[in-house]
Every structure is written in structure tokens, then in C-alpha cells.
Design a protein around this motif. Structure first.
Motif, mmCIF file in Angstrom:
data_model
loop_
_atom_site.group_PDB
_atom_site.id
_atom_site.type_symbol
_atom_site.label_atom_id
_atom_site.label_comp_id
_atom_site.label_asym_id
_atom_site.label_seq_id
_atom_site.Cartn_x
_atom_site.Cartn_y
_atom_site.Cartn_z
ATOM 1 N N HIS A 110 31.940 87.195 -5.171
ATOM 2 C CA HIS A 110 31.576 88.536 -4.727
ATOM 3 C C HIS A 110 30.057 88.636 -4.650
ATOM 4 O O HIS A 110 29.324 87.777 -5.134
ATOM 5 C CB HIS A 110 32.154 89.595 -5.671
ATOM 6 N N GLU A 111 29.589 89.716 -4.080
ATOM 7 C CA GLU A 111 28.150 89.870 -3.813
ATOM 8 C C GLU A 111 27.293 90.049 -5.056
ATOM 9 O O GLU A 111 26.090 89.869 -5.005
ATOM 10 C CB GLU A 111 27.925 91.042 -2.857
ATOM 11 N N LEU A 112 27.900 90.389 -6.177
ATOM 12 C CA LEU A 112 27.131 90.555 -7.412
ATOM 13 C C LEU A 112 27.167 89.314 -8.298
ATOM 14 O O LEU A 112 26.619 89.324 -9.399
ATOM 15 C CB LEU A 112 27.643 91.767 -8.195
ATOM 16 N N ALA A 113 27.805 88.261 -7.812
ATOM 17 C CA ALA A 113 27.917 87.019 -8.587
ATOM 18 C C ALA A 113 26.545 86.351 -8.707
ATOM 19 O O ALA A 113 25.643 86.594 -7.895
ATOM 20 C CB ALA A 113 28.902 86.072 -7.919
ATOM 21 N N PRO A 114 26.394 85.487 -9.711
ATOM 22 C CA PRO A 114 25.106 84.805 -9.898
ATOM 23 C C PRO A 114 24.744 83.931 -8.686
ATOM 24 O O PRO A 114 25.616 83.456 -7.968
ATOM 25 C CB PRO A 114 25.329 83.926 -11.128
ATOM 26 N N GLU A 115 23.473 83.779 -8.482
ATOM 27 C CA GLU A 115 22.981 82.909 -7.416
ATOM 28 C C GLU A 115 22.810 81.503 -7.972
ATOM 29 O O GLU A 115 22.610 81.352 -9.168
ATOM 30 C CB GLU A 115 21.647 83.435 -6.898
ATOM 31 N N PRO A 116 22.850 80.506 -7.113
ATOM 32 C CA PRO A 116 22.974 80.566 -5.661
ATOM 33 C C PRO A 116 24.414 80.786 -5.219
ATOM 34 O O PRO A 116 25.353 80.517 -5.937
ATOM 35 C CB PRO A 116 22.489 79.187 -5.213
ATOM 36 N N TRP A 117 24.524 81.255 -3.988
ATOM 37 C CA TRP A 117 25.825 81.318 -3.350
ATOM 38 C C TRP A 117 25.943 80.031 -2.543
ATOM 39 O O TRP A 117 24.951 79.488 -2.048
ATOM 40 C CB TRP A 117 25.914 82.524 -2.435
#
Length: 161
Positions: free
Chosen positions: A48-55
Motif C-alpha cells: 500500500h502507499e503508506l508502506a516503507p520505502e523503497p517500493w
């Protein structure tokens, strides 16, 4: 992260996530598919968009790419610059101590002035040979360093170990 060409995209993502402390359920993974010459589609597979980076992005060739926010990229670059500065200063410190200075701070000041002078001429700090720089300072300013040869001559032959 050994040979990437022999690993699956998921293995690469898992290994990098593990290295970064990202749990598997927090991996954000997108698939990139070719629609036409001017369009590609990015589809969220996991996360999801709030997950830790990096994507992570897996393209049609099963190659893994990463995506960071601009904020994260700026922080990374600032940290890398700080580490480069620290590394440069440690190398300079080592080069100075190898020449046995009388007063480390005096040699440091002369060295930094010389480095600034070279940088003003267009030479990048990373291209400066610090051992040679300190050797040149030792030659120009021998009073800043202990003269081992002179010390050895002052020692009487029967006092040598």
C-alpha cells in the motif's frame, strides 16, 4: 546481494527487504506492463502507499526497479555526502599522523588551506592524493613534523636498544 541475474525478482526483493528491515507483508510491489509505445501500466501487486520505502517495480523482463520519494532520495544523498566527508577527513587524519606531526591541528589547518586552494583550481577533493599532499606539506614545512632522523642522531650509540 550476490549475482542478481541468477535470482528471481521476488528473491531480489526479499533479500533487499531483509537487508533494509522491511517485513515481507510490508513490501510494496508493482508490476509494470507495456500497453503501447507511449503507455505503460503500473499495477499494485502487493502492499500500500503508506508502506516503507523503497517500493519495488517488476517489469515485463522480470527486472526489479525501486521507487523512492523525493524526501527519501534527498536524505540518502545528504547522508552519502556526510559519509564521504567523514571518510575524507579520516583519510586526511591518517595521512597526517603517518608523517608524525608535532601539532596535529597546525598540520590540519595547513592541509585544509592547501585542499581549499586545490579545490578552487577545479580539482575535486576525491581526486586529491592526501598522502602526497601531506608529504609535500612536510617538505615545505618541516618544522611542523618530528624529524626522526635528527632524533636518532641525537641518541648516543650506547643508548640504542
Amino acid at each position: 546481494m550476490g549475482n542478481l541475474s541468477k535470482k528471481s525478482s521476488q528473491d531480489i526483493i526479499d533479500e533487499l527487504s531483509n537487508h533494509l528491515g522491511i517485513e515481507k507483508h510490508n513490501q510494496t510491489i508493482f508490476h509494470l506492463t507495456h500497453i503501447n509505445e507511449k503507455e505503460k501500466k503500473l499495477s499494485l501487486k502487493n502492499g500500500h502507499e503508506l508502506a516503507p520505502e523503497p517500493w519495488f517495480i517488476i517489469d515485463e523482463n522480470d527486472e526489479v526497479k525501486t521507487m523512492f520519494s523525493v524526501k527519501t532520495l534527498i536524505e540518502f544523498l545528504q547522508n552519502a555526502k556526510e559519509m564521504q566527508k567523514d571518510n575524507f577527513e579520516l583519510k586526511l587524519e591518517k595521512a597526517i599522523y603517518q608523517q608524525i606531526p608535532i601539532d596535529f591541528n597546525d598540520v590540519w589547518i595547513v592541509a585544509m588551506d592547501e585542499i581549499r586552494h586545490q579545490v578552487a583550481k577545479g580539482i575535486k577533493e576525491v581526486n586529491i592524493d592526501l598522502d602526497q599532499l601531506i608529504s609535500n606539506i612536510h617538505t615545505k614545512h618541516p618544522n611542523l613534523f618530528i624529524d626522526i632522523k635528527e632524533m636518532m642522531q641525537k641518541v648516543k650509540p650506547n643508548e640504542r636498544l
